[in-house]
Write a protein that holds these residues in place. Structure first.
Motif, PDB file in Angstrom:
ATOM      1  N   ARG A   1     -59.187 -11.952 -25.487  1.00 33.51           N
ATOM      2  CA  ARG A   1     -57.772 -12.117 -25.826  1.00 33.51           C
ATOM      3  C   ARG A   1     -56.931 -10.952 -25.326  1.00 33.51           C
ATOM      4  O   ARG A   1     -55.860 -11.150 -24.739  1.00 33.51           O
ATOM      5  CB  ARG A   1     -57.617 -12.274 -27.344  1.00 33.51           C
ATOM      6  CG  ARG A   1     -56.183 -12.411 -27.819  1.00 33.51           C
ATOM      7  CD  ARG A   1     -56.162 -12.859 -29.274  1.00 33.51           C
ATOM      8  NE  ARG A   1     -57.036 -12.022 -30.096  1.00 33.51           N
ATOM      9  CZ  ARG A   1     -57.440 -12.370 -31.317  1.00 33.51           C
ATOM     10  NH1 ARG A   1     -57.072 -13.532 -31.831  1.00 33.51           N
ATOM     11  NH2 ARG A   1     -58.223 -11.568 -32.014  1.00 33.51           N
ATOM     12  N   LYS A   2     -57.396  -9.742 -25.528  1.00 35.98           N
ATOM     13  CA  LYS A   2     -56.644  -8.555 -25.101  1.00 35.98           C
ATOM     14  C   LYS A   2     -56.469  -8.530 -23.585  1.00 35.98           C
ATOM     15  O   LYS A   2     -55.375  -8.255 -23.068  1.00 35.98           O
ATOM     16  CB  LYS A   2     -57.355  -7.292 -25.575  1.00 35.98           C
ATOM     17  CG  LYS A   2     -56.642  -6.005 -25.188  1.00 35.98           C
ATOM     18  CD  LYS A   2     -57.404  -4.789 -25.711  1.00 35.98           C
ATOM     19  CE  LYS A   2     -56.714  -3.496 -25.298  1.00 35.98           C
ATOM     20  NZ  LYS A   2     -57.461  -2.299 -25.793  1.00 35.98           N
ATOM     21  N   ILE A   3     -57.545  -8.814 -22.861  1.00 39.87           N
ATOM     22  CA  ILE A   3     -57.481  -8.807 -21.398  1.00 39.87           C
ATOM     23  C   ILE A   3     -56.542  -9.900 -20.895  1.00 39.87           C
ATOM     24  O   ILE A   3     -55.734  -9.690 -19.980  1.00 39.87           O
ATOM     25  CB  ILE A   3     -58.894  -8.982 -20.803  1.00 39.87           C
ATOM     26  CG1 ILE A   3     -59.755  -7.765 -21.139  1.00 39.87           C
ATOM     27  CG2 ILE A   3     -58.822  -9.188 -19.287  1.00 39.87           C
ATOM     28  CD1 ILE A   3     -61.209  -7.924 -20.726  1.00 39.87           C
ATOM     29  N   ALA A   4     -56.655 -11.089 -21.479  1.00 39.96           N
ATOM     30  CA  ALA A   4     -55.834 -12.216 -21.031  1.00 39.96           C
ATOM     31  C   ALA A   4     -54.345 -11.943 -21.226  1.00 39.96           C
ATOM     32  O   ALA A   4     -53.535 -12.176 -20.322  1.00 39.96           O
ATOM     33  CB  ALA A   4     -56.243 -13.487 -21.780  1.00 39.96           C
ATOM     34  N   TRP A   5     -53.974 -11.429 -22.384  1.00 46.11           N
ATOM     35  CA  TRP A   5     -52.549 -11.183 -22.648  1.00 46.11           C
ATOM     36  C   TRP A   5     -52.011 -10.022 -21.817  1.00 46.11           C
ATOM     37  O   TRP A   5     -50.839 -10.008 -21.447  1.00 46.11           O
ATOM     38  CB  TRP A   5     -52.325 -10.936 -24.143  1.00 46.11           C
ATOM     39  CG  TRP A   5     -52.350 -12.199 -24.928  1.00 46.11           C
ATOM     40  CD1 TRP A   5     -53.379 -12.707 -25.655  1.00 46.11           C
ATOM     41  CD2 TRP A   5     -51.280 -13.145 -25.048  1.00 46.11           C
ATOM     42  NE1 TRP A   5     -53.028 -13.901 -26.224  1.00 46.11           N
ATOM     43  CE2 TRP A   5     -51.747 -14.198 -25.863  1.00 46.11           C
ATOM     44  CE3 TRP A   5     -49.989 -13.206 -24.541  1.00 46.11           C
ATOM     45  CZ2 TRP A   5     -50.962 -15.299 -26.184  1.00 46.11           C
ATOM     46  CZ3 TRP A   5     -49.200 -14.301 -24.864  1.00 46.11           C
ATOM     47  CH2 TRP A   5     -49.677 -15.332 -25.679  1.00 46.11           C
ATOM     48  N   LYS A   6     -52.857  -9.049 -21.511  1.00 49.38           N
ATOM     49  CA  LYS A   6     -52.426  -7.960 -20.635  1.00 49.38           C
ATOM     50  C   LYS A   6     -52.091  -8.499 -19.247  1.00 49.38           C
ATOM     51  O   LYS A   6     -51.043  -8.172 -18.675  1.00 49.38           O
ATOM     52  CB  LYS A   6     -53.532  -6.907 -20.536  1.00 49.38           C
ATOM     53  CG  LYS A   6     -53.229  -5.777 -19.561  1.00 49.38           C
ATOM     54  CD  LYS A   6     -54.457  -4.923 -19.307  1.00 49.38           C
ATOM     55  CE  LYS A   6     -55.520  -5.694 -18.531  1.00 49.38           C
ATOM     56  NZ  LYS A   6     -56.683  -4.834 -18.168  1.00 49.38           N
ATOM     57  N   ASN A   7     -52.964  -9.331 -18.706  1.00 52.64           N
ATOM     58  CA  ASN A   7     -52.717  -9.908 -17.386  1.00 52.64           C
ATOM     59  C   ASN A   7     -51.516 -10.847 -17.404  1.00 52.64           C
ATOM     60  O   ASN A   7     -50.745 -10.894 -16.439  1.00 52.64           O
ATOM     61  CB  ASN A   7     -53.959 -10.649 -16.897  1.00 52.64           C
ATOM     62  CG  ASN A   7     -55.014  -9.724 -16.336  1.00 52.64           C
ATOM     63  OD1 ASN A   7     -55.027  -9.418 -15.157  1.00 52.64           O
ATOM     64  ND2 ASN A   7     -55.906  -9.257 -17.192  1.00 52.64           N
ATOM     65  N   LEU A   8     -51.340 -11.577 -18.498  1.00 49.46           N
ATOM     66  CA  LEU A   8     -50.185 -12.462 -18.601  1.00 49.46           C
ATOM     67  C   LEU A   8     -48.885 -11.673 -18.596  1.00 49.46           C
ATOM     68  O   LEU A   8     -47.910 -12.057 -17.932  1.00 49.46           O
ATOM     69  CB  LEU A   8     -50.277 -13.297 -19.879  1.00 49.46           C
ATOM     70  CG  LEU A   8     -49.075 -14.185 -20.195  1.00 49.46           C
ATOM     71  CD1 LEU A   8     -48.836 -15.196 -19.087  1.00 49.46           C
ATOM     72  CD2 LEU A   8     -49.252 -14.885 -21.539  1.00 49.46           C
ATOM     73  N   GLY A   9     -48.847 -10.556 -19.312  1.00 56.92           N
ATOM     74  CA  GLY A   9     -47.623  -9.749 -19.379  1.00 56.92           C
ATOM     75  C   GLY A   9     -47.177  -9.269 -18.011  1.00 56.92           C
ATOM     76  O   GLY A   9     -45.996  -9.378 -17.652  1.00 56.92           O
ATOM     77  N   ILE A  10     -48.102  -8.745 -17.225  1.00 59.92           N
ATOM     78  CA  ILE A  10     -47.752  -8.265 -15.888  1.00 59.92           C
ATOM     79  C   ILE A  10     -47.395  -9.436 -14.976  1.00 59.92           C
ATOM     80  O   ILE A  10     -46.475  -9.357 -14.151  1.00 59.92           O
ATOM     81  CB  ILE A  10     -48.902  -7.440 -15.284  1.00 59.92           C
ATOM     82  CG1 ILE A  10     -49.211  -6.233 -16.182  1.00 59.92           C
ATOM     83  CG2 ILE A  10     -48.551  -6.969 -13.883  1.00 59.92           C
ATOM     84  CD1 ILE A  10     -50.430  -5.439 -15.754  1.00 59.92           C
ATOM     85  N   SER A  11     -48.113 -10.548 -15.138  1.00 59.54           N
ATOM     86  CA  SER A  11     -47.838 -11.735 -14.327  1.00 59.54           C
ATOM     87  C   SER A  11     -46.426 -12.258 -14.565  1.00 59.54           C
ATOM     88  O   SER A  11     -45.753 -12.697 -13.621  1.00 59.54           O
ATOM     89  CB  SER A  11     -48.865 -12.824 -14.652  1.00 59.54           C
ATOM     90  OG  SER A  11     -48.598 -14.005 -13.930  1.00 59.54           O
TER      91      SER A  11
END
Length: 461
Positions: free
Chosen positions: A37-47
């Motif tokens: 979850r943490k990794i996914a939301w981090k990548n989503l934020g930058i995306s």
């Protein structure tokens, strides 16, 4: 002992090689809670930021072109029209190869590259409007280069689709897309203000204002984003996806949602001026339409996660048809309020439809993969991974067709005004499109004759 070992394996953190993640299991609850979850939301934020910048640059020429006369470039109406059409056309064409780039170069590598490419059209625009006697062909080249911003959407959506589990994918894709779509409204709001800072009109500011943000976002993408080895393509996955009977259906639905959204966003200010010249001062708030439509997009994914993508999409198209009747009534009654209110409703519904349509794609291909696995004996987990890759390819194709829809919407308005001097033929055509899309959704994914398991998958329930 065996139970403890299994639980330990399920919660094992994602194995990384540099910024590549080799072990990614978002459907595993323990894995998702512990690390995914943490990794996914981090990548989503930058995306979201990267895609937002893409839309900022993609729409720049549509704002700058109205100020070219003030700095000495008196292009004809036809020449100005090409400056508006080229970014849309090139952006649509780039969406398919941009989708393929994610499996080839990884989400991190391609997001960084695609963001940095935005510096090229910005530099070209700044040079074009500051140099003396810049030829028209260079403005055309600059407009075409801005199309790279339109391509960012598909690569971003494909990348994020791999990070999230199915039950979270609707919201994630909706947020990612909304972050990009809202770039249209931000540009329409900020760029005219920045261009008029200081004395006179400074068109170069429209390009220069984005360049520091682009550089910073590119650096953050390279430093903090990840790439998934699971996103690597399998042989023939794209060909199989394009051959699917669902692909043309989903492409048509996305023309009805995103094509309408981007087409309306470009046309709304001009339509106000043409149909209600006494209210031309309201052109300054035309950005509200694109803003509301962008904000509404995650709602489409959120509702689809709970009610079903096909159901939301069908009712949404019926609402769009009703809203079009309202806009048509406003033009016939010569009432700006009756025209403006339903048009804002169209933006809201196209935003919701954007989210719900995209939410329908992954379940459709998961169901196809399960049916194939049942016939061939293929491992179900392997089939699910292949389905994700195929749905990622379809996202690129559907996104490209949807962008072409924006060109078609504006051409319909243009031909209608040239042939009759009114918006009536164009609005009737759009009304018919929405009804056809509603009927297609019902026929393929909702009607009782569709097998129950397929209907449930397509509906996202």
């Amino acid at each position: 002992m065996s139970v403890s070992t299994a639980e330990k394996e399920e919660s094992t953190p994602a194995r990384k090689r540099g910024n590549w993640i080799n072990d990614w299991r978002p459907e595993n609850p323990a894995f998702w809670r512990s690390k995914g979850r943490k990794i996914a939301w981090k990548n989503l934020g930058i995306s979201v930021v990267a895609e937002h910048l893409g839309f900022n640059v993609w729409t720049l020429m549509s704002i700058v072109v109205v100020g070219l006369d003030e700095v000495g470039y008196s292009f004809g109406v036809g020449q100005q029209l090409w400056l508006l059409i080229l970014p849309n056309l090139i952006g649509a064409l780039l969406r398919v190869p941009y989708t393929f780039a994610v499996p080839r170069f990884g989400g991190r590598g391609w997001t960084t590259t695609s963001v940095c490419l935005l510096l090229i059209p910005c530099a070209m625009l700044a040079a074009a409007v500051t140099a003396e006697n810049t030829p028209y062909w260079f403005f055309l080249l600059t407009a075409a280069a801005m199309g790279v911003g339109g391509g960012n959407f598909s690569s971003s959506m494909t990348n994020i689709s791999f990070f999230f589990p199915e039950h979270r994918k609707g919201l994630a894709l909706g947020l990612n897309a909304a972050g990009g779509n809202i770039g249209v409204a931000v540009s329409q709001l900020l760029v005219p203000f920045v261009m008029h800072l200081g004395a006179g009109v400074n068109l170069s500011y429209a390009a220069l204002m984005w360049m520091p943000v682009i550089i910073l976002t590119g650096a953050c993408s390279w430093r903090y984003m990840n790439s998934l080895t699971a996103a690597k393509p399998d042989n023939g996955s794209y060909r199989e996806a394009v051959r699917s009977r669902h692909t043309p259906v989903m492409a048509l639905l996305y023309v009805g949602t995103f094509g309408s959204f981007i087409g309306f966003s470009f046309a709304f200010p001009s339509l106000i001026e043409i149909a209600f010249s006494d209210f031309s001062s309201f052109m300054g708030i035309a950005f509200i339409g694109a803003l509301i439509g962008s904000v509404a997009r995650p709602l489409g994914g959120w509702f689809s996660d709970r009610i079903g993508g096909a159901r939301i999409t069908m009712w949404n198209f019926l609402g769009l048809a009703a809203g079009t009747v309202g806009v048509l009534a406003g033009t016939h009654l010569d009432s700006f309020a009756v025209f403006f209110g339903p048009f804002v409703l169209l933006f809201v519904l196209t935003g919701i439809g954007n989210g719900s349509t995209y939410r329908m794609i992954p379940p459709v291909f998961v169901r196809e993969a399960e049916q194939r696995a049942a016939r061939t004996g293929e491992d179900l987990e392997t089939a699910h991974r292949a389905a994700k890759r195929r749905s990622g390819a379809v996202i690129g194709v559907v996104g490209a067709v949807g962008a072409f829809g924006g060109v078609l919407i504006n051409l319909v308005f243009k031909f209608s005004l040239q042939a009759t001097g009114t918006l009536t033929p164009a609005l009737l055509s759009v009304f018919a499109l929405f009804l056809v899309c509603a009927a297609m959704t019902w026929w393929h994914y909702i009607r009782t004759d569709v097998p129950r398991t397929e209907r449930a998958r397509a509906a996202g329930v």
